[in-house]
Design a protein around this motif. Structure first.
Motif, PDB file in Angstrom:
ATOM      1  N   GLU A 155       0.826  -1.206   0.000  1.00 48.72           N
ATOM      2  CA  GLU A 155       0.000   0.000   0.000  1.00 48.72           C
ATOM      3  C   GLU A 155       0.861   1.257   0.000  1.00 48.72           C
ATOM      4  OE1 GLU A 155      -3.751  -2.100   2.373  1.00 48.72           O
ATOM      5  OE2 GLU A 155      -2.366  -0.760   3.428  1.00 48.72           O
ATOM      6  N   ARG A 156       1.977   1.195   0.697  1.00 50.36           N
ATOM      7  CA  ARG A 156       2.915   2.326   0.674  1.00 50.36           C
ATOM      8  C   ARG A 156       3.470   2.540  -0.736  1.00 50.36           C
ATOM      9  NH1 ARG A 156       6.113   4.190   4.993  1.00 50.36           N
ATOM     10  NH2 ARG A 156       5.251   3.794   7.058  1.00 50.36           N
ATOM     11  N   GLU A 157       3.806   1.442  -1.400  1.00 53.74           N
ATOM     12  CA  GLU A 157       4.317   1.546  -2.770  1.00 53.74           C
ATOM     13  C   GLU A 157       3.286   2.185  -3.688  1.00 53.74           C
ATOM     14  OE1 GLU A 157       7.420  -2.020  -3.644  1.00 53.74           O
ATOM     15  OE2 GLU A 157       5.346  -2.637  -3.363  1.00 53.74           O
ATOM     16  N   VAL A 158       2.045   1.729  -3.564  1.00 57.05           N
ATOM     17  CA  VAL A 158       0.973   2.275  -4.385  1.00 57.05           C
ATOM     18  C   VAL A 158       0.787   3.769  -4.096  1.00 57.05           C
ATOM     19  CG1 VAL A 158      -1.529   2.228  -4.795  1.00 57.05           C
ATOM     20  CG2 VAL A 158      -0.223   0.078  -4.664  1.00 57.05           C
ATOM     21  N   LEU A 159       0.788   4.130  -2.813  1.00 54.28           N
ATOM     22  CA  LEU A 159       0.591   5.525  -2.441  1.00 54.28           C
ATOM     23  C   LEU A 159       1.743   6.402  -2.937  1.00 54.28           C
ATOM     24  CD1 LEU A 159      -1.068   7.652  -1.015  1.00 54.28           C
ATOM     25  CD2 LEU A 159      -0.047   6.944   1.156  1.00 54.28           C
ATOM     26  N   ALA A 160       2.968   5.877  -2.866  1.00 50.00           N
ATOM     27  CA  ALA A 160       4.117   6.637  -3.365  1.00 50.00           C
ATOM     28  C   ALA A 160       3.975   6.913  -4.860  1.00 50.00           C
ATOM     29  CB  ALA A 160       5.406   5.873  -3.082  1.00 50.00           C
ATOM     30  N   LEU A 161       3.480   5.933  -5.596  1.00 50.31           N
ATOM     31  CA  LEU A 161       3.282   6.127  -7.039  1.00 50.31           C
ATOM     32  C   LEU A 161       2.105   7.065  -7.313  1.00 50.31           C
ATOM     33  CD1 LEU A 161       3.980   2.480  -8.228  1.00 50.31           C
ATOM     34  CD2 LEU A 161       5.396   4.500  -8.670  1.00 50.31           C
ATOM     35  N   MET A 162       1.088   7.014  -6.449  1.00 54.50           N
ATOM     36  CA  MET A 162       0.003   7.983  -6.558  1.00 54.50           C
ATOM     37  C   MET A 162       0.531   9.397  -6.378  1.00 54.50           C
ATOM     38  SD  MET A 162      -2.939   5.944  -4.385  1.00 54.50           S
ATOM     39  CE  MET A 162      -3.931   7.415  -4.079  1.00 54.50           C
ATOM     40  N   THR A 181      -6.201  -5.277  -8.559  1.00 54.91           N
ATOM     41  CA  THR A 181      -5.453  -5.340  -7.297  1.00 54.91           C
ATOM     42  C   THR A 181      -5.056  -3.937  -6.845  1.00 54.91           C
ATOM     43  OG1 THR A 181      -4.586  -7.521  -7.883  1.00 54.91           O
ATOM     44  CG2 THR A 181      -3.419  -6.310  -6.162  1.00 54.91           C
ATOM     45  N   VAL A 182      -4.648  -3.116  -7.807  1.00 51.18           N
ATOM     46  CA  VAL A 182      -4.310  -1.723  -7.478  1.00 51.18           C
ATOM     47  C   VAL A 182      -5.527  -1.019  -6.889  1.00 51.18           C
ATOM     48  CG1 VAL A 182      -3.606   0.523  -8.400  1.00 51.18           C
ATOM     49  CG2 VAL A 182      -2.511  -1.563  -9.232  1.00 51.18           C
ATOM     50  N   GLU A 183      -6.691  -1.224  -7.506  1.00 51.07           N
ATOM     51  CA  GLU A 183      -7.914  -0.589  -7.023  1.00 51.07           C
ATOM     52  C   GLU A 183      -8.232  -1.015  -5.593  1.00 51.07           C
ATOM     53  OE1 GLU A 183     -10.853  -1.610  -9.891  1.00 51.07           O
ATOM     54  OE2 GLU A 183     -10.071  -0.239 -11.429  1.00 51.07           O
ATOM     55  N   LYS A 184      -7.984  -2.303  -5.275  1.00 48.60           N
ATOM     56  CA  LYS A 184      -8.210  -2.783  -3.905  1.00 48.60           C
ATOM     57  C   LYS A 184      -7.248  -2.098  -2.928  1.00 48.60           C
ATOM     58  CE  LYS A 184      -9.991  -7.356  -5.167  1.00 48.60           C
ATOM     59  NZ  LYS A 184      -9.747  -8.824  -5.132  1.00 48.60           N
ATOM     60  N   HIS A 185      -5.968  -1.942  -3.342  1.00 49.13           N
ATOM     61  CA  HIS A 185      -4.995  -1.266  -2.481  1.00 49.13           C
ATOM     62  C   HIS A 185      -5.390   0.195  -2.268  1.00 49.13           C
ATOM     63  CE1 HIS A 185      -2.332  -4.594  -2.114  1.00 49.13           C
ATOM     64  NE2 HIS A 185      -1.901  -4.584  -3.373  1.00 49.13           N
ATOM     65  N   VAL A 186      -5.825   0.838  -3.336  1.00 50.60           N
ATOM     66  CA  VAL A 186      -6.233   2.245  -3.226  1.00 50.60           C
ATOM     67  C   VAL A 186      -7.427   2.375  -2.284  1.00 50.60           C
ATOM     68  CG1 VAL A 186      -7.180   4.227  -4.477  1.00 50.60           C
ATOM     69  CG2 VAL A 186      -5.313   2.896  -5.486  1.00 50.60           C
ATOM     70  N   SER A 187      -8.392   1.472  -2.396  1.00 53.31           N
ATOM     71  CA  SER A 187      -9.556   1.494  -1.504  1.00 53.31           C
ATOM     72  C   SER A 187      -9.134   1.279  -0.052  1.00 53.31           C
ATOM     73  CB  SER A 187     -10.564   0.416  -1.921  1.00 53.31           C
ATOM     74  OG  SER A 187     -11.110   0.705  -3.194  1.00 53.31           O
ATOM     75  N   ILE A 189      -6.237   2.056   1.239  1.00 52.13           N
ATOM     76  CA  ILE A 189      -5.566   3.291   1.670  1.00 52.13           C
ATOM     77  C   ILE A 189      -6.606   4.324   2.093  1.00 52.13           C
ATOM     78  CG2 ILE A 189      -4.204   5.265   0.873  1.00 52.13           C
ATOM     79  CD1 ILE A 189      -2.731   3.209  -0.991  1.00 52.13           C
ATOM     80  N   PHE A 190      -7.644   4.497   1.267  1.00 46.25           N
ATOM     81  CA  PHE A 190      -8.702   5.443   1.604  1.00 46.25           C
ATOM     82  C   PHE A 190      -9.343   5.077   2.939  1.00 46.25           C
ATOM     83  CE2 PHE A 190      -9.626   6.282  -3.186  1.00 46.25           C
ATOM     84  CZ  PHE A 190      -8.528   7.147  -3.235  1.00 46.25           C
ATOM     85  N   GLY A 191      -9.587   3.779   3.148  1.00 46.04           N
ATOM     86  CA  GLY A 191     -10.212   3.331   4.378  1.00 46.04           C
ATOM     87  C   GLY A 191      -9.347   3.606   5.600  1.00 46.04           C
ATOM     88  N   ASP A 201     -11.019  11.406  -7.647  1.00 45.63           N
ATOM     89  CA  ASP A 201      -9.827  12.242  -7.814  1.00 45.63           C
ATOM     90  C   ASP A 201      -9.551  13.054  -6.556  1.00 45.63           C
ATOM     91  OD1 ASP A 201      -9.357  11.321 -10.355  1.00 45.63           O
ATOM     92  OD2 ASP A 201     -10.410  12.968 -11.349  1.00 45.63           O
ATOM     93  N   HIS A 202     -10.616  13.552  -5.908  1.00 47.69           N
ATOM     94  CA  HIS A 202     -10.451  14.347  -4.694  1.00 47.69           C
ATOM     95  C   HIS A 202      -9.839  13.496  -3.584  1.00 47.69           C
ATOM     96  CE1 HIS A 202     -11.124  17.444  -1.749  1.00 47.69           C
ATOM     97  NE2 HIS A 202     -11.931  16.675  -1.040  1.00 47.69           N
ATOM     98  N   ARG A 203     -10.321  12.258  -3.447  1.00 51.92           N
ATOM     99  CA  ARG A 203      -9.770  11.375  -2.406  1.00 51.92           C
ATOM    100  C   ARG A 203      -8.311  11.052  -2.680  1.00 51.92           C
ATOM    101  NH1 ARG A 203     -13.256   6.384  -0.463  1.00 51.92           N
ATOM    102  NH2 ARG A 203     -13.506   5.907  -2.674  1.00 51.92           N
ATOM    103  N   ARG A 204      -7.954  10.902  -3.937  1.00 51.77           N
ATOM    104  CA  ARG A 204      -6.547  10.638  -4.284  1.00 51.77           C
ATOM    105  C   ARG A 204      -5.674  11.808  -3.849  1.00 51.77           C
ATOM    106  NH1 ARG A 204      -5.997   6.238  -8.065  1.00 51.77           N
ATOM    107  NH2 ARG A 204      -3.906   6.887  -8.704  1.00 51.77           N
TER     108      ARG A 204
END
Length: 214
Positions: A155-162, A181-187, A189-191, A201-204
């Protein structure tokens, strides 16, 4: 007290020197950059150093890094960071050193000369003196780090790329995982960040801001 002053703004530096002299303290050095401060402390061994954060050459955090260095190498030295800015990361390191007196005051919030001098005396005596706004921001920064610590490594990796502005598709390609899988990680992170359902986009953006602050 014997005081070293590190402040690159000449008018303010001279004003501090005059003020300290008026109150009966000896200014052993008045310098305009961090290297000169370290040299002055080594040469004169003052009781306390009054340090601004942003000094040459980059005017970012040289003063605060020098203050941290002094706290580690000279625990007997009182250190007062006196600045317009709050740098949470270095402030945490400044306070992490347990020995000696330390203070962090904001220039624009110090309106009473007597209170400023009393703060210097307390710091020289080994006490800690902090502006309430500094405390507030440090607490907030620690909470941000605690939230980030709840993320998994992926999740950290995904967030860093975000934070680099990558789309889910691009993240999937870079990490060699499926877009679902990326979408699940992003969800996830939001949670964990407590970001309720809203415009994606706003949540990102909010998630990236929390990552950068932490």
């Amino acid at each position: 007290m014997r005081v070293a002053v590190a402040e690159d703004a000449v008018v303010l530096r001279d004003g501090l020197v005059e003020l300290l002299d008026t109150y009966g303290h000896e200014v052993v050095a008045a310098v305009g950059d961090a290297d000169a401060l370290l040299a002055a402390v080594a040469a004169h061994e003052p009781d306390i150093a009054v340090v601004d954060i942003r000094m040459p050459p980059t005017h970012t955090d040289e003063g605060l890094r020098a203050a941290v260095s002094l706290r580690r190498s000279r625990p007997e030295l009182g250190v007062l960071v006196f600045s317009q800015y709050i740098e949470a990361r270095w402030a945490s390191e400044l306070l992490a050193v347990r020995a000696g007196g330390v203070g962090y005051l904001l220039k624009e919030r110090v309106t009473d000369v007597g209170a400023f001098m009393a703060a210097l005396t307390r710091i020289a005596a080994g006490e800690t003196v902090l502006d309430p706004e500094v405390v507030s921001q440090l607490v907030g920064a620690n909470r941000q780090r605690e939230t980030l610590d709840r993320l998994t490594a992926r999740e950290r990796e995904v967030l860093a790329l975000m934070a680099e502005g990558r789309s889910n598709t691009a993240i999937a390609q870079l990490l060699h995982i499926g877009e679902g899988t990326v979408e699940k990680h992003v969800s996830a992170i939001f949670g964990k960040f407590g970001l309720a359902a809203a415009d994606e986009d706003h949540r990102r953006v909010l998630a990236v801001l929390r990552y950068l602050k932490a």
